[in-house]
Design an enzyme around this catalytic site. Structure first.
Site, PDB file in Angstrom:
ATOM      1  N   MET A  89      32.961  47.551  43.673  1.00 16.57           N
ATOM      2  CA  MET A  89      32.951  48.675  42.932  1.00 16.57           C
ATOM      3  C   MET A  89      34.254  49.358  42.659  1.00 16.57           C
ATOM      4  SD  MET A  89      29.598  49.269  42.049  1.00 16.57           S
ATOM      5  CE  MET A  89      28.620  50.775  42.230  1.00 16.57           C
ATOM      6  N   CYS A  90      34.455  50.343  42.082  1.00 16.63           N
ATOM      7  CA  CYS A  90      35.826  50.778  41.733  1.00 16.63           C
ATOM      8  C   CYS A  90      35.549  52.525  41.475  1.00 16.63           C
ATOM      9  CB  CYS A  90      36.306  50.105  40.168  1.00 16.63           C
ATOM     10  SG  CYS A  90      36.051  48.387  40.218  1.00 16.63           S
ATOM     11  N   GLN A  91      36.658  53.007  41.024  1.00 21.03           N
ATOM     12  CA  GLN A  91      36.666  54.390  40.790  1.00 21.03           C
ATOM     13  C   GLN A  91      37.356  54.582  39.322  1.00 21.03           C
ATOM     14  OE1 GLN A  91      36.960  57.530  43.280  1.00 21.03           O
ATOM     15  NE2 GLN A  91      35.974  56.344  44.714  1.00 21.03           N
ATOM     16  N   ASN A 149      33.512  51.526  36.163  1.00 18.80           N
ATOM     17  CA  ASN A 149      33.012  51.204  37.279  1.00 18.80           C
ATOM     18  C   ASN A 149      31.463  50.863  37.622  1.00 18.80           C
ATOM     19  OD1 ASN A 149      31.086  53.772  38.884  1.00 18.80           O
ATOM     20  ND2 ASN A 149      32.551  52.519  40.171  1.00 18.80           N
ATOM     21  N   ILE A 160      41.069  52.306  39.720  1.00 20.85           N
ATOM     22  CA  ILE A 160      41.438  51.790  40.732  1.00 20.85           C
ATOM     23  C   ILE A 160      40.231  50.680  41.330  1.00 20.85           C
ATOM     24  CG2 ILE A 160      42.998  53.281  42.111  1.00 20.85           C
ATOM     25  CD1 ILE A 160      40.543  54.564  43.331  1.00 20.85           C
TER      26      ILE A 160
END
Lengths: 259, 259
Positions: free
Chosen positions: A1-3, A108, A78
């Site tokens: 996962m990401c932001q 995301n 990110i």
């Protein structure tokens, strides 16, 4: 996962304060350290900085934290890799041209059950599900409106339709902009805040930094900041409902006017 | 008019030395001060820095001069506006995706008699003749090879054909790469140098800077640098003949093997 981090404003504004807190999550206050990226629109032009290094160790991220770039449409990301190895071509945001405009996208989530077939116009360069989903979205828009960009009222339902289709295959929080409209889709987690007069001071969660926006703004300024989770601990952030596709313009969500 | 700088190598190499001399021409030793840009391939990924500020006053150019980014395919450009105002969207290099690869292009010259019609796939975002010419080149390649990238032997004559067509409408020196092949076309002015063992010291024309490549290389390294005019005053640069479309690979021109 990401932001995800996004910004949409009525006057060009720098994102240094928000990016400082956000980028700390790329290895310092959180573990999204498999690359990062940011895109800034300036009129029709778009500049992007991407790096497979973590945002806390990347000299390019250092530069972006310190050098104020003024923009009305910004998307940052990110990465914590799920699909696709750690590589420059897999860093978000991704960019393509459609109807003579740059379109920029960051995701995301994870789309484990998604595999596009028969793509005619856009192909992924890297091997993330995210870039493939972006290609499908643009391909759908191009097919439906082959003669040029339609009014937002016609574009929105088609984008909602392809978004719903993709969201049904996994988790699909995203930010998308062409430098004109700013779209934010919540699948599981996304929130926003609108800063406008009367301005106040804001304090970051991820760094002990406070900015007093009263000193930096004029009364007519308005800035929407969209993020996976709140970036400040003394302001009220509005959660976006799962399934909701918001459109921001001049620092305000305008989606209600579209339905 | 503008100036071009390109680099193609057999191992990832930084371009700091050449870029230092080249970027001085963006307002210090020459007057190409209407913006600049540089693109670096790293595998399939591509990072770009562009700025409508002059390369001698741009903080982003400062960063690029000092931060060594290692790449095998680099294209840089400093702009002196002919068509299209000074704006981010008019800065070279330009980038589009074709066949799942990024393609990057920069142009020196002027195409006053060129006006593309009926573009299906690619549209310019800005309003330079250069970006429009790039769009036509990619459109032509895509139309001729709709099912994917052909071998270089088949791609080269089609690129030569569309290049000749465009060059007939004005001045068309350009650099083009997909991170795999590196093309350099001379319409009026373009030259190159191949640095390989035995390496020596090189001294810039535009700055009083010398680098001794013996200290920085291994015996198998090979680097081709392509530029509008020579960047050093103690090396022999080879002019490219007007009308010639060179292909560089692993730091060497390989065009003779194609014909």
């Amino acid at each position: 996962m990401c932001q995800l981090l996004g910004m949409n404003c009525n006057v060009p504004t720098d994102i240094c304060f928000s990016f400082e807190g956000f980028s700390a999550r790329g290895g310092k206050t959180d573990d999204h350290s498999d690359g990062w990226g940011i895109a800034f629109f300036e009129g029709k032009g778009c500049r992007m900085f991407i790096d497979p290094k973590s945002s806390v160790s990347s000299p390019i991220a250092d530069f972006v934290r310190c050098y104020p770039i003024h923009s009305t449409h910004v998307i940052a990301h990110i990465r914590k890799a799920t699909q696709g190895e750690i590589a420059l071509e897999n860093c978000h945001p991704f960019r393509r041209e459609l109807w003579g405009q740059y379109w920029v996208f960051a995701h995301n989530g994870d789309l484990p059950n998604f595999s596009p077939v028969g793509m005619q116009f856009y192909q992924a360069v890297g091997n993330t599900d995210s870039e493939k989903a972006f290609c499908l979205m643009l391909e759908t828009l191009r097919e439906r409106f082959p003669f040029g960009k339609p009014p937002l009222e016609e574009l929105y339902p088609v984008l909602q339709e392809v978004t719903d289709k993709l969201a049904s295959t996994g988790i699909f929080n995203y930010l998308l902009t062409n430098g004109e409209h700013f779209f934010a889709h919540c699948s599981t987690k996304l929130c926003y805040i609108v800063r406008q007069a009367p301005f106040a001071a804001a304090h970051l969660i991820d760094e002990d930094v406070t900015v007093d926006f009263r000193e930096l703004t004029t009364p007519s300024d308005r800035v929407a900041v969209i993020a996976t989770t709140p970036l400040t601990d003394n302001e009220v952030w509005t959660p976006i409902a799962p399934g909701e596709l918001l459109v921001f313009q001049d620092g305000l969500p305008i989606t209600k006017e579209l339905s």
